[in-house]
Motif scaffolding. Sequence first.
Motif, PDB file in Angstrom:
ATOM      1  N   GLY A   5       0.805  -1.215   0.000  1.00 26.35           N
ATOM      2  CA  GLY A   5       0.000   0.000   0.000  1.00 26.35           C
ATOM      3  C   GLY A   5       0.836   1.263   0.000  1.00 26.35           C
ATOM      4  N   ILE A   6       2.159   1.112  -0.023  1.00 26.80           N
ATOM      5  CA  ILE A   6       3.064   2.267  -0.017  1.00 26.80           C
ATOM      6  C   ILE A   6       3.420   2.622  -1.455  1.00 26.80           C
ATOM      7  N   VAL A   7       3.318   3.900  -1.786  1.00 17.50           N
ATOM      8  CA  VAL A   7       3.655   4.377  -3.127  1.00 17.50           C
ATOM      9  C   VAL A   7       4.745   5.433  -3.004  1.00 17.50           C
ATOM     10  N   ARG A   8       5.754   5.327  -3.839  1.00 17.89           N
ATOM     11  CA  ARG A   8       6.863   6.294  -3.852  1.00 17.89           C
ATOM     12  C   ARG A   8       7.084   6.781  -5.281  1.00 17.89           C
ATOM     13  N   ARG A   9       7.500   8.031  -5.417  1.00 16.88           N
ATOM     14  CA  ARG A   9       7.819   8.584  -6.734  1.00 16.88           C
ATOM     15  C   ARG A   9       9.322   8.477  -6.994  1.00 16.88           C
ATOM     16  N   ILE A  10       9.676   8.333  -8.251  1.00 16.64           N
ATOM     17  CA  ILE A  10      11.082   8.321  -8.669  1.00 16.64           C
ATOM     18  C   ILE A  10      11.520   9.772  -8.817  1.00 16.64           C
ATOM     19  N   ASP A  11      12.702  10.127  -8.271  1.00 16.98           N
ATOM     20  CA  ASP A  11      13.181  11.505  -8.398  1.00 16.98           C
ATOM     21  C   ASP A  11      13.851  11.712  -9.760  1.00 16.98           C
ATOM     22  N   ASP A  12      14.336  12.931  -9.996  1.00 18.59           N
ATOM     23  CA  ASP A  12      14.908  13.265 -11.304  1.00 18.59           C
ATOM     24  C   ASP A  12      16.208  12.507 -11.613  1.00 18.59           C
ATOM     25  N   LEU A  13      16.815  11.861 -10.622  1.00 18.36           N
ATOM     26  CA  LEU A  13      18.019  11.052 -10.845  1.00 18.36           C
ATOM     27  C   LEU A  13      17.698   9.555 -10.953  1.00 18.36           C
ATOM     28  N   GLY A  14      16.402   9.218 -10.933  1.00 19.21           N
ATOM     29  CA  GLY A  14      15.995   7.816 -11.068  1.00 19.21           C
ATOM     30  C   GLY A  14      15.997   7.044  -9.764  1.00 19.21           C
ATOM     31  N   ARG A  15      16.068   7.749  -8.645  1.00 17.33           N
ATOM     32  CA  ARG A  15      16.105   7.080  -7.341  1.00 17.33           C
ATOM     33  C   ARG A  15      14.711   6.938  -6.758  1.00 17.33           C
ATOM     34  N   VAL A  16      14.559   5.895  -5.951  1.00 19.43           N
ATOM     35  CA  VAL A  16      13.321   5.678  -5.214  1.00 19.43           C
ATOM     36  C   VAL A  16      13.728   5.304  -3.787  1.00 19.43           C
ATOM     37  N   VAL A  17      12.994   5.798  -2.815  1.00 21.59           N
ATOM     38  CA  VAL A  17      13.300   5.519  -1.414  1.00 21.59           C
ATOM     39  C   VAL A  17      12.513   4.293  -0.963  1.00 21.59           C
ATOM     40  N   ILE A  18      13.213   3.343  -0.386  1.00 23.28           N
ATOM     41  CA  ILE A  18      12.553   2.174   0.200  1.00 23.28           C
ATOM     42  C   ILE A  18      12.206   2.566   1.634  1.00 23.28           C
ATOM     43  N   PRO A  19      10.927   2.499   1.991  1.00 21.94           N
ATOM     44  CA  PRO A  19      10.513   2.947   3.326  1.00 21.94           C
ATOM     45  C   PRO A  19      11.244   2.219   4.456  1.00 21.94           C
ATOM     46  N   LYS A  20      11.436   2.970   5.544  1.00 20.65           N
ATOM     47  CA  LYS A  20      12.159   2.460   6.706  1.00 20.65           C
ATOM     48  C   LYS A  20      11.548   1.171   7.248  1.00 20.65           C
ATOM     49  N   GLU A  21      10.214   1.093   7.291  1.00 21.30           N
ATOM     50  CA  GLU A  21       9.549  -0.097   7.826  1.00 21.30           C
ATOM     51  C   GLU A  21       9.917  -1.339   7.012  1.00 21.30           C
ATOM     52  N   ILE A  22       9.956  -1.188   5.702  1.00 19.96           N
ATOM     53  CA  ILE A  22      10.305  -2.319   4.832  1.00 19.96           C
ATOM     54  C   ILE A  22      11.769  -2.667   4.996  1.00 19.96           C
ATOM     55  N   ARG A  23      12.639  -1.652   5.059  1.00 19.25           N
ATOM     56  CA  ARG A  23      14.075  -1.916   5.261  1.00 19.25           C
ATOM     57  C   ARG A  23      14.302  -2.648   6.575  1.00 19.25           C
ATOM     58  N   ARG A  24      13.580  -2.263   7.626  1.00 20.28           N
ATOM     59  CA  ARG A  24      13.742  -2.895   8.932  1.00 20.28           C
ATOM     60  C   ARG A  24      13.249  -4.340   8.917  1.00 20.28           C
ATOM     61  N   THR A  25      12.057  -4.579   8.411  1.00 23.82           N
ATOM     62  CA  THR A  25      11.510  -5.941   8.421  1.00 23.82           C
ATOM     63  C   THR A  25      12.273  -6.878   7.492  1.00 23.82           C
ATOM     64  N   GLN A  26      12.829  -6.353   6.417  1.00 18.03           N
ATOM     65  CA  GLN A  26      13.578  -7.181   5.470  1.00 18.03           C
ATOM     66  C   GLN A  26      15.083  -7.179   5.760  1.00 18.03           C
ATOM     67  N   ARG A  27      15.478  -6.504   6.842  1.00 13.88           N
ATOM     68  CA  ARG A  27      16.889  -6.407   7.249  1.00 13.88           C
ATOM     69  C   ARG A  27      17.777  -5.844   6.132  1.00 13.88           C
ATOM     70  N   ILE A  28      17.294  -4.809   5.485  1.00 18.43           N
ATOM     71  CA  ILE A  28      18.077  -4.133   4.451  1.00 18.43           C
ATOM     72  C   ILE A  28      18.794  -2.969   5.117  1.00 18.43           C
ATOM     73  N   ARG A  29      20.124  -3.007   5.069  1.00 22.75           N
ATOM     74  CA  ARG A  29      20.930  -1.971   5.708  1.00 22.75           C
ATOM     75  C   ARG A  29      21.557  -1.066   4.650  1.00 22.75           C
ATOM     76  N   GLU A  30      21.989   0.087   5.087  1.00 19.00           N
ATOM     77  CA  GLU A  30      22.682   0.998   4.190  1.00 19.00           C
ATOM     78  C   GLU A  30      23.895   0.286   3.590  1.00 19.00           C
ATOM     79  N   GLY A  31      24.028   0.357   2.289  1.00 18.30           N
ATOM     80  CA  GLY A  31      25.155  -0.268   1.610  1.00 18.30           C
ATOM     81  C   GLY A  31      24.894  -1.692   1.151  1.00 18.30           C
ATOM     82  N   ASP A  32      23.761  -2.300   1.560  1.00 17.31           N
ATOM     83  CA  ASP A  32      23.446  -3.665   1.120  1.00 17.31           C
ATOM     84  C   ASP A  32      23.204  -3.688  -0.386  1.00 17.31           C
TER      85      ASP A  32
END
Length: 180
Positions: A5-32
């Motif tokens: 249910g989370i929607v994110r827009r792509i910025d002008d450099l083609g980046r998208v932010v993965i929400p903190k809740e998803i990063r935490r539950t999936q154990r995605i850390r900075e640099g992974d």
Amino acid sequence: MKATGIVRRIDDLGRVVIPKEIRRTQRIREGDPLEIFTTGDGEVIFKKFSPIGELSQFAGQYAEVLHKNLGCAALVCDRDHIVASAGPAKREFSGKRVSQPLEQLMEARQPYRHNGRPEGCVFPCEGVDRHLMMAVPIIAGGDVIGAVATLSEDKRRTPTAETEKVLAVAAAFLAKQMEE
């Protein structure tokens, strides 16, 4: 696949932010590292990339050799899951998520050696009766990518000097394989 249910827009450099809740539950850390897949339906799928997972068959053979030569259960894991295991209860470990204490041991970047006190046992994952006797982080290219470990049911058993040397060699060898 499960909708969040989370929607994110792509910025002008083609980046998208993965929400903190998803990063935490999936154990995605900075640099992974994340592997990117696409489907014919226009879906883009991000999956955590496991360098050790790429060597799962090789890691399984290595765990078997450790088990046969050291006489105790052995495992190889990446930072999130058990990639390979050998010895008693082999099926019990395969593919399970590593415990928070094992994850912290890897992050400490130092070998872990059980001290023989039952109350100090560290378990590699939830719901198993074998504890870590010895664990050595696998460090490749300056990053912790996993660990190699031996296990025991005897909560008073400590690793021998031979076990320490063998696991240090195993971790260094697997790290070298990842760097090449």
